[in-house]
Scaffold this motif. Structure first.
Motif, PDB file in Angstrom:
ATOM      1  N   PRO A  25       0.910  -1.314  -0.004  1.00 51.26           N
ATOM      2  CA  PRO A  25       0.000  -0.104  -0.012  1.00 51.26           C
ATOM      3  C   PRO A  25       0.873   1.304  -0.182  1.00 51.26           C
ATOM      4  O   PRO A  25       2.050   1.310   0.622  1.00 51.26           O
ATOM      5  CB  PRO A  25      -0.759  -0.052   1.313  1.00 51.26           C
ATOM      6  CG  PRO A  25       0.068  -0.888   2.290  1.00 51.26           C
ATOM      7  CD  PRO A  25       0.862  -1.888   1.068  1.00 51.26           C
ATOM      8  N   PRO A  26       0.538   2.409  -0.441  1.00 50.01           N
ATOM      9  CA  PRO A  26       1.149   3.450  -0.337  1.00 50.01           C
ATOM     10  C   PRO A  26       1.373   3.988   1.196  1.00 50.01           C
ATOM     11  O   PRO A  26       0.554   3.531   2.010  1.00 50.01           O
ATOM     12  CB  PRO A  26       0.351   4.707  -0.968  1.00 50.01           C
ATOM     13  CG  PRO A  26      -0.872   3.895  -1.682  1.00 50.01           C
ATOM     14  CD  PRO A  26      -0.920   2.710  -0.944  1.00 50.01           C
ATOM     15  N   LEU A  27       2.543   4.397   1.326  1.00 54.30           N
ATOM     16  CA  LEU A  27       2.999   4.613   2.640  1.00 54.30           C
ATOM     17  C   LEU A  27       2.021   5.515   3.688  1.00 54.30           C
ATOM     18  O   LEU A  27       1.858   5.426   4.618  1.00 54.30           O
ATOM     19  CB  LEU A  27       4.440   5.419   2.742  1.00 54.30           C
ATOM     20  CG  LEU A  27       5.609   4.442   2.563  1.00 54.30           C
ATOM     21  CD1 LEU A  27       6.879   5.215   2.233  1.00 54.30           C
ATOM     22  CD2 LEU A  27       5.896   3.633   3.763  1.00 54.30           C
ATOM     23  N   GLU A  80      11.463   5.099  -2.207  1.00 52.85           N
ATOM     24  CA  GLU A  80      10.221   5.207  -1.979  1.00 52.85           C
ATOM     25  C   GLU A  80       9.758   5.973  -0.542  1.00 52.85           C
ATOM     26  O   GLU A  80       8.881   6.897  -0.542  1.00 52.85           O
ATOM     27  CB  GLU A  80       9.400   3.842  -1.509  1.00 52.85           C
ATOM     28  CG  GLU A  80       9.361   2.926  -2.980  1.00 52.85           C
ATOM     29  CD  GLU A  80       8.978   1.672  -2.924  1.00 52.85           C
ATOM     30  OE1 GLU A  80       7.953   1.204  -3.472  1.00 52.85           O
ATOM     31  OE2 GLU A  80       9.535   1.068  -1.801  1.00 52.85           O
ATOM     32  N   ILE A  81      10.721   5.879   0.412  1.00 59.02           N
ATOM     33  CA  ILE A  81      10.412   6.694   1.802  1.00 59.02           C
ATOM     34  C   ILE A  81      10.784   8.064   1.319  1.00 59.02           C
ATOM     35  O   ILE A  81      10.103   9.121   1.908  1.00 59.02           O
ATOM     36  CB  ILE A  81      11.452   6.165   2.941  1.00 59.02           C
ATOM     37  CG1 ILE A  81      10.876   4.767   3.067  1.00 59.02           C
ATOM     38  CG2 ILE A  81      11.294   7.060   3.993  1.00 59.02           C
ATOM     39  CD1 ILE A  81      11.801   4.017   3.954  1.00 59.02           C
ATOM     40  N   ASP A  82      11.731   8.423   0.751  1.00 60.49           N
ATOM     41  CA  ASP A  82      12.118   9.802   0.351  1.00 60.49           C
ATOM     42  C   ASP A  82      10.966  10.488  -0.413  1.00 60.49           C
ATOM     43  O   ASP A  82      10.666  11.678  -0.161  1.00 60.49           O
ATOM     44  CB  ASP A  82      13.480   9.907  -0.404  1.00 60.49           C
ATOM     45  CG  ASP A  82      14.811   9.389   0.695  1.00 60.49           C
ATOM     46  OD1 ASP A  82      14.398   9.608   1.931  1.00 60.49           O
ATOM     47  OD2 ASP A  82      15.824   9.204   0.271  1.00 60.49           O
ATOM     48  N   ALA A  83      10.581   9.672  -1.251  1.00 59.29           N
ATOM     49  CA  ALA A  83       9.507  10.366  -2.413  1.00 59.29           C
ATOM     50  C   ALA A  83       8.312  10.636  -1.430  1.00 59.29           C
ATOM     51  O   ALA A  83       7.615  11.670  -1.739  1.00 59.29           O
ATOM     52  CB  ALA A  83       9.221   9.281  -3.316  1.00 59.29           C
ATOM     53  N   TYR A  84       8.144   9.757  -0.678  1.00 60.28           N
ATOM     54  CA  TYR A  84       6.601  10.070   0.228  1.00 60.28           C
ATOM     55  C   TYR A  84       6.999  11.233   1.121  1.00 60.28           C
ATOM     56  O   TYR A  84       6.179  12.313   1.293  1.00 60.28           O
ATOM     57  CB  TYR A  84       6.449   8.870   1.128  1.00 60.28           C
ATOM     58  CG  TYR A  84       5.560   8.963   2.262  1.00 60.28           C
ATOM     59  CD1 TYR A  84       4.153   9.326   2.339  1.00 60.28           C
ATOM     60  CD2 TYR A  84       6.109   8.900   3.601  1.00 60.28           C
ATOM     61  CE1 TYR A  84       3.308   9.477   3.166  1.00 60.28           C
ATOM     62  CE2 TYR A  84       5.235   9.122   4.704  1.00 60.28           C
ATOM     63  CZ  TYR A  84       3.816   9.277   4.469  1.00 60.28           C
ATOM     64  OH  TYR A  84       3.073   9.452   5.595  1.00 60.28           O
ATOM     65  N   THR A  85       8.166  11.555   1.609  1.00 55.12           N
ATOM     66  CA  THR A  85       8.456  12.315   2.847  1.00 55.12           C
ATOM     67  C   THR A  85       8.647  13.809   2.042  1.00 55.12           C
ATOM     68  O   THR A  85       8.764  14.851   2.570  1.00 55.12           O
ATOM     69  CB  THR A  85       9.470  11.982   3.767  1.00 55.12           C
ATOM     70  OG1 THR A  85      10.648  11.554   2.966  1.00 55.12           O
ATOM     71  CG2 THR A  85       9.203  10.829   4.629  1.00 55.12           C
ATOM     72  N   ASN A  86       9.214  13.608   0.927  1.00 58.80           N
ATOM     73  CA  ASN A  86       9.593  14.942   0.363  1.00 58.80           C
ATOM     74  C   ASN A  86       8.412  15.381  -0.825  1.00 58.80           C
ATOM     75  O   ASN A  86       8.380  16.535  -1.233  1.00 58.80           O
ATOM     76  CB  ASN A  86      10.810  14.743  -0.554  1.00 58.80           C
ATOM     77  CG  ASN A  86      11.942  14.446   0.081  1.00 58.80           C
ATOM     78  OD1 ASN A  86      11.946  15.239   1.299  1.00 58.80           O
ATOM     79  ND2 ASN A  86      12.809  13.726  -0.084  1.00 58.80           N
TER      80      ASN A  86
END
Length: 136
Positions: A25-27, A80-86
């Protein structure tokens, strides 16, 4: 012939497992991650807006590391984590969640007294936000 059947079963299992891993699922839909980031963001706003409350930077950093590790453990890549948090979209969504949290608690985030009262209440409750703050 048995070898081909066995190999086919193994290959099918591997493809099924890989497909399940790809269907993460999306973060934003992983509550432990999304809520954790919201709590850190709210604690940060409270400590910035209320001179009577200070941050527990070590605890906040530890919380952020735990959130990141949880995402990695779930199979998300650092990219993926960076894309979500940024993501500006995710930041806007998180701001809207914060605004709803303030409204639900009768807080005007532009008023230091309101932020201080909320911060003290969170500290007293030992909530996920409160553990990131300390009354001076």
């Amino acid at each position: 012939m048995m070898y081909r059947i066995g190999y086919g079963l193994i290959l099918a299992a591997a493809v099924t497992t890989a497909g399940a891993a790809a269907a993460k699922p999306p973060l934003r839909d992983v509550a432990r991650i999304d809520d954790g980031l919201l709590y850190v963001a709210l604690a940060n706003e409270i400590r910035k807006g209320c001179d009577a409350i200070s941050p527990r930077f070590g605890r906040a950093l530890s919380t952020l590391r735990a959130i990141q590790q949880h995402a990695l453990d779930l199979g998300y890549s650092q990219a993926e984590i960076d894309a979500y948090t940024n993501s500006d979209t995710e930041k806007d969504r998180m701001r809207a969640r914060g605004a709803r949290y303030y409204a639900a608690n009768g807080v005007d985030p532009t008023k230091p007294d309101d932020l201080c009262a909320l911060g003290r209440a969170e500290i007293a409750r030992n909530s996920a936000i409160g553990v990131l703050l300390r009354a001076k």
